[in-house]
Design an enzyme around this catalytic site. Structure first.
Site, short mmCIF file in Angstrom:
data_model
loop_
_atom_site.label_atom_id
_atom_site.label_comp_id
_atom_site.label_asym_id
_atom_site.label_seq_id
_atom_site.Cartn_x
_atom_site.Cartn_y
_atom_site.Cartn_z
N CYS A 116 -13.29 -8.70 10.08
CA CYS A 116 -14.37 -9.64 10.45
C CYS A 116 -15.13 -10.16 9.24
CB CYS A 116 -15.34 -8.97 11.41
SG CYS A 116 -14.53 -8.30 12.85
N HIS A 283 -21.22 -13.79 12.16
CA HIS A 283 -19.89 -13.51 12.68
C HIS A 283 -20.04 -13.26 14.18
CE1 HIS A 283 -16.33 -11.48 13.90
NE2 HIS A 283 -16.90 -10.29 13.94
N ASN A 313 -14.28 -13.21 20.18
CA ASN A 313 -14.41 -12.81 18.77
C ASN A 313 -13.11 -13.17 18.06
OD1 ASN A 313 -14.28 -11.28 16.38
ND2 ASN A 313 -15.48 -9.59 17.24
N1 ACO Z 1 -14.13 -4.14 32.02
C1 ACO Z 1 -14.68 -3.25 32.86
N2 ACO Z 1 -15.01 -2.02 32.47
C2 ACO Z 1 -14.79 -1.67 31.21
C3 ACO Z 1 -14.23 -2.56 30.29
C4 ACO Z 1 -13.89 -3.85 30.75
N3 ACO Z 1 -13.34 -4.79 29.93
N4 ACO Z 1 -14.13 -1.95 29.09
C5 ACO Z 1 -14.61 -0.72 29.25
N5 ACO Z 1 -15.02 -0.54 30.53
C6 ACO Z 1 -15.60 0.65 31.14
C7 ACO Z 1 -15.27 1.91 30.40
O1 ACO Z 1 -14.02 2.42 30.79
C8 ACO Z 1 -16.41 2.80 30.81
O2 ACO Z 1 -16.14 3.29 32.09
P1 ACO Z 1 -16.57 4.80 32.51
O3 ACO Z 1 -18.06 4.82 32.34
O4 ACO Z 1 -16.09 4.91 33.89
O5 ACO Z 1 -15.88 5.67 31.51
C9 ACO Z 1 -17.59 1.85 30.93
O6 ACO Z 1 -17.01 0.55 31.07
C10 ACO Z 1 -18.49 1.89 29.72
O7 ACO Z 1 -17.68 1.83 28.53
P2 ACO Z 1 -18.27 1.84 27.11
O8 ACO Z 1 -17.17 1.69 26.11
O9 ACO Z 1 -19.21 3.01 26.97
O10 ACO Z 1 -19.11 0.50 27.17
P3 ACO Z 1 -20.27 0.04 26.27
O11 ACO Z 1 -21.50 -0.03 27.09
O12 ACO Z 1 -20.33 0.77 24.98
O13 ACO Z 1 -19.79 -1.44 25.97
C11 ACO Z 1 -18.90 -2.67 24.14
C12 ACO Z 1 -18.61 -1.66 25.23
C13 ACO Z 1 -19.20 -4.00 24.79
C14 ACO Z 1 -17.66 -2.84 23.28
C15 ACO Z 1 -20.11 -2.17 23.35
O14 ACO Z 1 -19.91 -0.88 22.87
C16 ACO Z 1 -20.42 -3.05 22.21
O15 ACO Z 1 -21.02 -4.08 22.39
N6 ACO Z 1 -20.02 -2.60 21.00
C17 ACO Z 1 -20.13 -3.40 19.82
C18 ACO Z 1 -18.78 -3.55 19.27
C19 ACO Z 1 -18.30 -4.93 19.33
O16 ACO Z 1 -18.91 -5.84 19.84
N7 ACO Z 1 -17.18 -5.11 18.73
C20 ACO Z 1 -16.64 -6.40 18.60
C21 ACO Z 1 -15.50 -6.38 17.69
S1 ACO Z 1 -15.88 -5.59 16.22
C22 ACO Z 1 -16.63 -6.68 15.24
O17 ACO Z 1 -16.39 -7.84 15.31
C23 ACO Z 1 -17.61 -6.15 14.34
#
Ligand code: ACO
Length: 356
Positions: A116, A283, A313
């Protein structure tokens, strides 16, 4: 010493639109979950067999070259940032040279990673090359075709829904006019977190880093691998260890810390303040991260350009696509102070300040 100016910029996103509802037909996900957590409504996917990361880059490059008022044959250096290259090797730099029909120029073609942050790292390299006058027309591109390397089963939903395909390009030139151009660039890394956002296989690691870091093998390895198994076993394919993996919360935590830090560092370096900024292009990692950083910096909605809602992204392509789009929309005017910043896998992060 010269200063570096952006002489032309362009972007390209493929035509195929994939909505959140489209993804929910192939995996257990839904529009509400994706929108709430990431802000993403849709993304673009390139045409398999017909387009590649390199061809997307070529489309963006042609626009940037035309806007710079130069010919393709005037390009004297290519810097290509991607994490989704056409081939394991050679890199996309030489493929882009060929795609643009300029192999006869025999110019250098660099491939850089940094995911990224790739565009910011490339910008710093290009800035140094221009400052010394080594090259006169550098083509810097960030391009990704993620769609060929994502896990479209429910197992991959946490990562797959986030990423999209696209490309952005700029032409950088040395200039004696010190009133405009790149004022400063800052880039950093911290390999402590290398496996928090990673695509491990194929690779030569043999489990080494996972052992040393105490990372569970479920994360992406099969110890039965033998010499000659092209860095990968059928078991690794079966278990989905051929896809990107991410610890989302760890990424979020570090991103919201490092974005403001590296922006402040750049502003301090040129004795400017957040209040001097006209436009901030983050980004497009996740809309929630951008909004958090915007709030922390105290910027208005008009001062920040986000387009993750439309494109997802696009990793190394996201900053140049957003920059081009903001410029095309008339949001960036002559004399404006523009800040670019990125954070991503590595972890790596960076910022740049440009007087437009
Ligand atoms: N649809 C539905 N449910 C989902 C999905 C999906 N696409 N993906 C995960 N889940 C579920 C999981 O299985 C989990 O279920 P469970 O509670 O039954 O186990 C639940 O949703 C919560 O999952 P988490 O991974 O804990 O979700 P979180 O609240 O952390 O959100 C996310 C995930 C959006 C990725 C968040 O952590 C985030 O915003 N992280 C920042 C990282 C990011 O944005 N990266 C982008 C790329 S990296 C970069 O460019 C820097």
């Amino acid at each position: 010493m010269f200063q570096t100016k952006i002489a032309g910029l362009g972007s390209y996103v493929p035509e195929k639109v994939v909505s959140n509802d489209d993804l929910s037909k192939v995996m257990d996900t839904n529009d509400a979950w994706i929108r709430e957590r990431t802000g993403i409504e849709k993304r673009r996917y390139a045409e398999k067999h017909e387009q590649t990361t390199t061809t997307l880059a070529a489309e963006a490059a042609k626009v940037a070259v035309e806007r710079a008022g130069i010919e393709l044959t005037d390009i004297d250096c290519i810097i290509f940032a991607t994490l989704s290259p056409d081939y394991y090797f050679p890199g996309c730099g030489v493929l882009l040279q060929r795609e643009l029909g300029i192999t006869g120029t025999e110019i250098p073609a660099y491939d850089i990673r940094q995911q990224c942050s790739g565009f910011l790292y490339g910008l710093q390299m290009a800035d140094q090359f221009c400052k010394t006058g080594l090259y006169k027309n550098i083509l810097l591109v960030g391009a990704e075709m993620h769609s060929m390397g994502l896990d479209f089963s429910t197992r991959g939903r946490g990562v797959t829904v986030i990423f999209g395909d696209g490309a952005g390009a700029v032409i950088l030139q040395p200039t004696e006019d010190k009133s405009k151009g790149i004022l400063t660039t800052k880039v950093h890394s911290d390999g402590t977190y290398a496996e928090k956002l990673a695509f491990l296989n194929p690779g030569t690691h043999g489990g080494y880093h996972l052992d040393k870091q105490g990372v569970d093998y479920d994360f992406g390895y099969d110890k039965s691998i033998e010499y000659g198994e092209i860095f990968m076993t059928p078991g690794m394919v079966e278990n989905g260890h051929i896809y990107p993996q991410m610890e989302g919360q760890a990424v979020f935590k570090m991103a919201v810390q490092k974005f403001p830090e590296v922006i402040k560092e750049a502003l301090d370096a040129v004795s400017l303040a957040v209040t001097d900024l006209d436009m901030f292009i983050p980004h497009q990692a996740n809309l929630r991260i951008s909004q958090f950083v915007q709030k922390r910096l105290g910027l208005s909605d008009e001062q920040v350009h986000n387009n993750i809602q439309k494109y997802g992204n696009t990793t190394a392509a996201s900053v140049p696509i957003a920059l081009t789009e903001a410029w095309e929309a008339g949001k960036i005017k002559e004399g404006d102070l523009v800040c670019l910043a990125a954070f991503g896998s590595g972890f790596t992060w960076g910022s740049a300040l440009i007087r437009w």
